[in-house]
Design a protein around this motif. Sequence first.
Motif, short mmCIF file in Angstrom:
data_model
loop_
_atom_site.label_atom_id
_atom_site.label_comp_id
_atom_site.label_asym_id
_atom_site.label_seq_id
_atom_site.Cartn_x
_atom_site.Cartn_y
_atom_site.Cartn_z
N VAL A 96 0.85 -1.19 0.00
CA VAL A 96 0.00 0.00 0.00
C VAL A 96 0.89 1.24 0.00
O VAL A 96 1.71 1.42 0.91
N ALA A 97 0.72 2.06 -1.00
CA ALA A 97 1.50 3.28 -1.11
C ALA A 97 0.60 4.50 -0.99
O ALA A 97 -0.54 4.48 -1.44
N GLY A 98 1.11 5.52 -0.36
CA GLY A 98 0.38 6.77 -0.27
C GLY A 98 -0.24 7.06 1.07
O GLY A 98 -0.57 8.20 1.36
N ARG A 121 -2.11 1.10 8.87
CA ARG A 121 -2.09 0.36 10.12
C ARG A 121 -3.48 -0.06 10.59
O ARG A 121 -3.67 -1.17 11.04
N ASN A 122 -4.46 0.82 10.50
CA ASN A 122 -5.79 0.52 11.02
C ASN A 122 -6.79 0.14 9.93
O ASN A 122 -7.98 0.00 10.20
N ARG A 133 -0.50 -9.55 7.71
CA ARG A 133 -0.12 -8.18 7.40
C ARG A 133 1.14 -7.80 8.16
O ARG A 133 1.40 -8.32 9.26
N ASP A 134 1.91 -6.93 7.55
CA ASP A 134 3.09 -6.36 8.19
C ASP A 134 2.90 -4.85 8.15
O ASP A 134 3.14 -4.21 7.12
N ASN A 135 2.46 -4.29 9.26
CA ASN A 135 2.15 -2.86 9.29
C ASN A 135 3.41 -2.00 9.09
O ASN A 135 3.32 -0.90 8.55
N ALA A 136 4.55 -2.51 9.52
CA ALA A 136 5.79 -1.75 9.33
C ALA A 136 6.15 -1.61 7.86
O ALA A 136 6.77 -0.62 7.45
#
Length: 125
Positions: A24-26, A30-31, A72-75
């Motif tokens: 995801v770019a832009g 995280r939520n 998912r990897d939020n970092a």
Amino acid sequence: QVQLVESGGGLVQAGGSLRLSCAVAGRTFRNWHMGWFRQAPGKEREFVATISGSDGDTYYADSVKGRFTISRDNAKNTVYLQMNSLKPEDSAVYYCVANSRIGDYLVLISSPDYWGQGTQVTVSS
């Protein structure tokens, strides 16, 4: 501008595995509630899996339960779909989706705010 970029699709034999990625770019996601849909030729688009942005809870279509894993990897602003024991009927274009709204992820994922461009998965028999 938000962009969802999928990768990892390809051709695999039945029984094999693939891992799809969606970056995801832009925006920081995280939520966000994230998910995957797929569409095979001549068929309607169908839900595959989703993961909550609030607590990481997951939910799967019955057709993939026990074989696919969403994570998912939020970092890294990235969501994954690990697909094992693939079957020819899993062949489709797989789309990553995102919903940025607060609420029940099982409801919200049916109306995503964003879609990726899709990645082709082909499973040969």
